[in-house]
Design a protein around this motif. Structure first.
Motif, PDB file in Angstrom:
ATOM      1  N   ARG A  39       0.924  -1.076   0.119  1.00  0.00           N
ATOM      2  CA  ARG A  39      -0.013  -0.023   0.114  1.00  0.00           C
ATOM      3  C   ARG A  39       0.872   1.254  -0.168  1.00  0.00           C
ATOM      4  O   ARG A  39       0.666   2.258  -0.748  1.00  0.00           O
ATOM      5  CB  ARG A  39      -0.929  -0.153   1.208  1.00  0.00           C
ATOM      6  CG  ARG A  39      -1.688  -1.082   1.278  1.00  0.00           C
ATOM      7  CD  ARG A  39      -2.899  -1.078   2.186  1.00  0.00           C
ATOM      8  NE  ARG A  39      -2.884  -0.416   3.615  1.00  0.00           N
ATOM      9  CZ  ARG A  39      -2.403  -1.192   4.697  1.00  0.00           C
ATOM     10  NH1 ARG A  39      -2.165  -2.678   4.660  1.00  0.00           N
ATOM     11  NH2 ARG A  39      -2.223  -0.711   5.880  1.00  0.00           N
ATOM     12  N   ALA A  40       2.110   1.355   0.746  1.00  0.00           N
ATOM     13  CA  ALA A  40       3.032   2.340   0.884  1.00  0.00           C
ATOM     14  C   ALA A  40       3.498   2.784  -0.531  1.00  0.00           C
ATOM     15  O   ALA A  40       3.659   3.946  -0.913  1.00  0.00           O
ATOM     16  CB  ALA A  40       3.925   2.012   1.775  1.00  0.00           C
ATOM     17  N   ILE A  41       4.020   1.557  -1.273  1.00  0.00           N
ATOM     18  CA  ILE A  41       4.471   1.847  -2.576  1.00  0.00           C
ATOM     19  C   ILE A  41       3.587   2.327  -3.644  1.00  0.00           C
ATOM     20  O   ILE A  41       3.757   3.456  -4.293  1.00  0.00           O
ATOM     21  CB  ILE A  41       4.969   0.455  -3.185  1.00  0.00           C
ATOM     22  CG1 ILE A  41       6.022  -0.133  -2.358  1.00  0.00           C
ATOM     23  CG2 ILE A  41       5.709   0.710  -4.615  1.00  0.00           C
ATOM     24  CD1 ILE A  41       7.012   0.571  -1.614  1.00  0.00           C
ATOM     25  N   LYS A  42       2.279   2.025  -3.489  1.00  0.00           N
ATOM     26  CA  LYS A  42       1.307   2.494  -4.292  1.00  0.00           C
ATOM     27  C   LYS A  42       0.779   3.997  -3.975  1.00  0.00           C
ATOM     28  O   LYS A  42       0.684   4.945  -4.950  1.00  0.00           O
ATOM     29  CB  LYS A  42      -0.123   1.504  -4.192  1.00  0.00           C
ATOM     30  CG  LYS A  42       0.059   0.218  -4.832  1.00  0.00           C
ATOM     31  CD  LYS A  42      -1.130  -0.719  -5.148  1.00  0.00           C
ATOM     32  CE  LYS A  42      -0.757  -1.475  -6.034  1.00  0.00           C
ATOM     33  NZ  LYS A  42      -1.495  -2.775  -5.911  1.00  0.00           N
ATOM     34  N   MET A  43       0.949   4.111  -2.866  1.00  0.00           N
ATOM     35  CA  MET A  43       0.606   5.613  -2.642  1.00  0.00           C
ATOM     36  C   MET A  43       1.809   6.549  -2.786  1.00  0.00           C
ATOM     37  O   MET A  43       1.447   7.667  -3.381  1.00  0.00           O
ATOM     38  CB  MET A  43       0.585   5.721  -0.704  1.00  0.00           C
ATOM     39  CG  MET A  43      -0.137   7.036  -0.320  1.00  0.00           C
ATOM     40  SD  MET A  43      -0.224   7.008   1.330  1.00  0.00           S
ATOM     41  CE  MET A  43      -1.567   5.921   1.964  1.00  0.00           C
ATOM     42  N   MET A  44       3.030   5.955  -2.701  1.00  0.00           N
ATOM     43  CA  MET A  44       4.183   6.799  -3.281  1.00  0.00           C
ATOM     44  C   MET A  44       4.126   7.022  -4.685  1.00  0.00           C
ATOM     45  O   MET A  44       4.159   8.027  -5.109  1.00  0.00           O
ATOM     46  CB  MET A  44       5.453   6.167  -2.969  1.00  0.00           C
ATOM     47  CG  MET A  44       6.698   6.593  -3.244  1.00  0.00           C
ATOM     48  SD  MET A  44       8.119   5.651  -3.106  1.00  0.00           S
ATOM     49  CE  MET A  44       7.922   4.761  -4.698  1.00  0.00           C
ATOM     50  N   LEU A  45       3.644   6.005  -5.496  1.00  0.00           N
ATOM     51  CA  LEU A  45       3.568   6.108  -6.922  1.00  0.00           C
ATOM     52  C   LEU A  45       2.313   7.217  -7.367  1.00  0.00           C
ATOM     53  O   LEU A  45       2.665   8.146  -8.094  1.00  0.00           O
ATOM     54  CB  LEU A  45       3.099   4.855  -7.520  1.00  0.00           C
ATOM     55  CG  LEU A  45       4.214   3.782  -8.127  1.00  0.00           C
ATOM     56  CD1 LEU A  45       3.601   2.672  -8.197  1.00  0.00           C
ATOM     57  CD2 LEU A  45       5.075   4.513  -8.986  1.00  0.00           C
TER      58      LEU A  45
END
Lengths: 428, 121, 371
Positions: C212-218
């Motif tokens: 979820r963190a990586i998707k938010m960062m993207l």
């Protein structure tokens, strides 16, 4: 740097005459193992138990969880600085007994924490209920001081994991994964049009029972520094932390850091994953300022456009998290934070001990104060009476029938701040 | 270093740091309120008041290091106020109980090592 | 939760009369004097009373609930009585609730009535925290009762006046029905249609946190909208102005949201949700006395303020300071409004005008008093 992780599926563990892996089963020669890990004269007794997912078993209090591994090719060895030499790791080939873990338990301090239930509602909250675990319950001589006791248990865990790992040396892996990390100049040149992203990895480092080790060095002694993600995947960081069961990073989660795994997924496609900055969470405000300044500076030197920051612990580390957030944002680096919450049993209190408007993208691993009732288990390994004084436990938490009412912060790994689990919290 | 003061209710701190200025108070709440008072009198926090992962209120012992400064340090004020808020939150859910002598000493040792680690740096 | 409640009722049933032998959800309704059909502002001083069955809006609620639930009692209390006799009202209502032992409490809807909203919220707090009874209510989002008590009740959003009753009732019924269907385990605010209570609750997401963190960062990288999982507390920070260097030469004005007005409230500033502010002369006024000043504020116990309005707007002390030369002079006008339930937008607009007037009159410093 190129690292091959050869994963050997383990679907069962059994005691046997010879330690070996055969047909996805890990066989363990108990006597041989006890001889190796019991050599320390300060140890008085060791009990070994094998537990499986779904067993009616409670392990309490858990100190650490470790994945058994062995170096097959290339420089260095497992657990550098402790079991192996200071040789750099992160390249060559390492074999992993996937699905098996070593769980250590023992009474270091009177308020020791950490529950793993292998079945029931508690099992859903701890990632370690999914593994076949060898539980090492270790007693030491009475006059042993707390820090010495921690070290003994830590070493017993590491020795056990490295002993078991050796059984994987000549086994053909079921899966082979390859991870590469190039020198920064080359890495940057590889995908010039993609945004550069990095990972800021905060390590617990406040003192006794709150320690993390990097190549054997206590993380509170370091200045923030750069590491290849493959070094971490190859076991360069390990845990000496045994306080705050829910959000301490067990050695297992350092070895299998989910942020690194997820960052690799879109590397070269949506962004360029440049590397990892490790930093600490020290006690003094001066250290916090220095480390966060250093972290932001390293991020800038790497030319990062975005970063994920993960925390370990609560309270004091919230200050480090917010400083990192502010300072990275001030450099124009788009930042996502991973934390957990202590919003009270009713969920109505402020979740963190610090806050800042720059922290506008936060992933939460859940409210550690939420209360859960764990039904009695047929077998308890360790010391059930700890449930009463465990963090988050309260008087009457241990019922006569063996059920326990506790905040989920007592469950090992339940609100892991590396984003290891699916648990999260929402506004209701 | 000689300007530092440690506000504490931990007897082990008193024994260990004889050469430092120690302000020994009766209980956990007093450690925090005394520290807040000092912040208002132009002292700044040197150690974080929530140091350690043992939750506030669970560990009955706490030590906080402060140093004199020239004017009100707003960061310290904010930090100590947030810490007091957290302490009160955890107190609400924490049933007071009498710890055994061994557990008390373990808690004292934890607090002592946190302060030790702060002073070493 | 609901299951637990039902068992408790069975145990407690002795001595409580009533036809309810089925599994019908037992509801108590809380109303003020107006919706309780006793009377208007002139009846606002009535103490809590307990009536049988539904009254006023309760009738519509009760009809729609059908076989699933029943309003067994209505508790009515005057808004003025409640606010001026807070402790007495609370303990009296708690006693009533304890005796009736309902499964659920419905309060209001209160719309934008400030005192009523606070009363509904206070009753919700007692029910939830002291008796473990869940509460459904309806309120206008800017009613202070929402912000103060949102964690204790499922508040549906209503319009600002009773004209919105027609849509408020079905919205509240929807929550009650869902509450029955789900055994008291209501879902998220979006699913159920209540306003966020600010309560953090754990759920299992579909993906692990790191993913979820990586998707938010993207999303953040690409400038797309993203939703943080933990919104930081909001800070409305105002930068402090430079300190005043020469107090003895400074002209100081008094401005209050505490509702102090000349006796009789000549401009009829409302006791809550004020639609205006007042400007009054202080020419020759050395002290605010009981004969000439009072408060128009309906959100706090006015006894002390009415006795001596200097307690909210300290004219007497300012005159002393003026005499002693600590300040240059006290501005000869004061500005006043009622903060109770007044919307932020209105308050900002009043402040803007007041500030312009003060500047035009050469005022260099202002003391703001609230309640």
């Amino acid at each position: 740097m190129q690292l091959e992780l050869g994963k050997i599926k383990i679907e069962d563990i059994q005691f046997a005459a010879e330690t070996k892996v055969f047909d996805s089963t890990l066989f363990i020669n108990q006597e041989e193992l006890l001889e190796i890990i019991g050599e320390d004269s300060r140890i008085t007794n060791i009990n070994l138990d094998i537990v499986h997912p779904g067993d009616s078993v409670r392990i309490i209090p858990v100190k650490d969880v470790i994945e058994p591994r062995v170096k097959v090719k290339g420089p260095g060895g497992v657990f550098p600085g402790f079991i192996s030499s200071e040789e750099m790791v992160g390249s060559g080939r390492t074999h992993v007994l996937k699905g098996a873990a070593v769980v250590t338990t023992g009474e270091i301090v009177g308020f020791q924490e950490g529950i793993i239930d292998m079945s029931g509602p508690g099992a859903e909250y701890t990632p370690f209920s999914r593994f076949h675990n060898l539980v090492v319950d270790c007693d030491v001589k009475e006059n042993i001081k707390q820090h010495e006791h921690e070290e003994i248990l830590r070493m017993v865990g590491l020795k056990t994991a490295s002993y078991l790992g050796k059984a994987a040396k000549d086994v053909e892996p079921d899966e082979l994964e390859t991870y590469e990390h190039k020198p920064f100049v080359e890495a940057a040149a590889d995908y010039p049009s993609l945004p550069k992203v990095g990972y800021v990895y905060m390590l617990q480092s406040q003192g006794l029972l709150h320690d993390t080790y990097v190549y054997g060095v206590d993380a509170k002694e370091i200045l923030p520094t750069l590491m290849s993600p493959t070094e971490i995947m190859d076991g360069a960081i390990l845990s000496g932390n045994c306080v705050s069961a829910c959000d301490k990073n067990a050695t297992y989660v350092h070895q299998n850091n989910p942020v690194i795994e997820e960052l690799y997924k879109y590397h070269g496609e949506k962004y360029n994953f440049m590397g990892v900055i490790i930093t600490n969470e020290n006690v003094t405000l001066a250290d916090k300022e220095r480390s966060s300044n250093f972290t932001a500076k390293l991020a800038e030197m790497l030319g990062l456009d975005a970063a994920v920051v993960s925390e370990e612990g609560f309270g004091n580390p919230d200050a480090d998290l917010i400083m990192n957030s502010k300072k990275l944002a001030a450099k124009g680096i788009k930042t996502v934070l991973i934390t957990d919450e202590y919003a009270g049993r009713d969920g109505a209190s402020q979740s963190l001990a610090d806050a800042d408007p720059s922290a506008d993208a936060v992933v939460t691993a859940g409210n550690a104060n939420e209360v859960i009732t764990l039904p009695p288990m047929e077998k308890v390994i360790g010391h059930q009476n700890f449930a009463d004084v465990i963090a988050g436990g309260f008087d009457g938490s241990l019922e006569a029938d063996g059920s326990i009412s506790v905040e989920i912060q007592a469950i090992t790994g339940s609100t892991n701040e590396l984003g290891f689990n699916n648990l999260t919290a929402r506004i209701y | 270093m000689k300007d530092l003061v440690i506000i504490t209710n931990n007897p082990k701190i008193k024994e260990k740091f004889e050469e430092l200025k120690i302000d020994f108070v009766d209980n956990l709440s007093d450690v925090y309120s005394k520290s807040r008072d000092l912040v208002h009198q132009d002292w700044k926090l040197m150690s974080h008041p929530l140091a350690g992962s043992v939750k506030p209120a669970q560990n009955p012992y706490r030590s906080i290091i402060l140093a004199p400064t020239k004017k009100l340090d707003f960061y310290s004020l904010n930090t100590i106020e947030n810490a007091i808020q957290k302490l009160n939150q955890f107190k609400k859910d924490h049933k007071k109980r009498e710890y055994s002598q061994k557990i008390k000493e373990d808690y004292q040792v934890i607090d002592l090592t946190l302060i030790n680690s702060a002073l070493k740096n | 939760m609901l299951e637990g409640k039902k068992t408790a009722i069975l145990g407690d049933r002795d001595g409580i009369p009533g036809p309810d032998m089925s599994n019908k959800l037992k509801i108590v309704h809380y109303l003020n004097q107006f919706f309780g059909q006793i009377g208007g502002e002139d009846k606002a001083g009535i103490p809590p009373r307990r009536e049988d069955g539904p009254i006023g809006p309760g009738a519509a609620l009760n009809n729609s609930l059908g076989e699933d639930a029943e309003i067994v009692n209505t508790i009515i209390c005057g808004d003025t009585f409640f606010n001026e006799n807070l402790e007495e009202s609370k303990s009296e209502i708690k006693k009533m609730l304890k005796a009736i032992n309902p499964d659920l409490l419905i309060a209001g809807p209160a719309f934008n009535a400030g005192r009523y909203g606070v009363a509904c919220g206070t009753v919700a707090e007692i029910a939830k925290t002291e008796l473990g009874i869940d509460v459904v209510s309806g309120i206008y989002p800017e009613n202070p009762g929402y912000e103060m008590f949102k964690q204790y009740a499922y508040f549906v959003e209503t319009s600002d006046s009773a004209a919105g009753m027609r849509s408020a009732i079905p919205d509240m019924i929807k929550i009650v029905k869902s509450y029955i269907d789900k055994n008291g385990e209501l879902g998220s605010p979006e699913e159920e249609g209540y306003m966020p209570r600010g309560i953090r609750k754990n759920i299992f997401a579909e993906e692990r946190g790191a993913a979820r963190a990586i998707k938010m960062m993207l999303k953040k990288l690409e400038g797309e909208d993203f939703e943080t999982e933990y919104p930081m507390p909001v800070f409305d920070r105002v930068d402090p102005v430079d300190p005043i260097k020469d107090m003895p030469k400074t002209k100081v004005a008094l401005v209050t949201s505490g509702g102090i007005v000349p006796k009789g409230n000549p401009d009829h500033i409302e006791s809550s949700s004020a639609s205006k502010y007042g400007e009054y002369s202080l020419e020759g006024v050395m002290d605010l006395d009981e004969e000439n000043y009072e408060t128009a504020h309906g959100g706090y116990d006015p006894v002390c303020a009415n006795k001596d309005a200097d307690r909210v707007l300290p004219v007497d002390v300012m005159r002393d300071l003026e005499k002693e030369g600590v300040i240059g002079e006290l501005h000869n006008k004061f500005y006043t409004t009622v903060g109770n339930g007044t919307s932020v937008a209105n308050a900002k607009a009043y402040a803007q005008e007041i500030a312009e007037n003060l500047l035009a009159d050469g005022v260099q410093a202002v003391i703001l008093t609230s309640t």
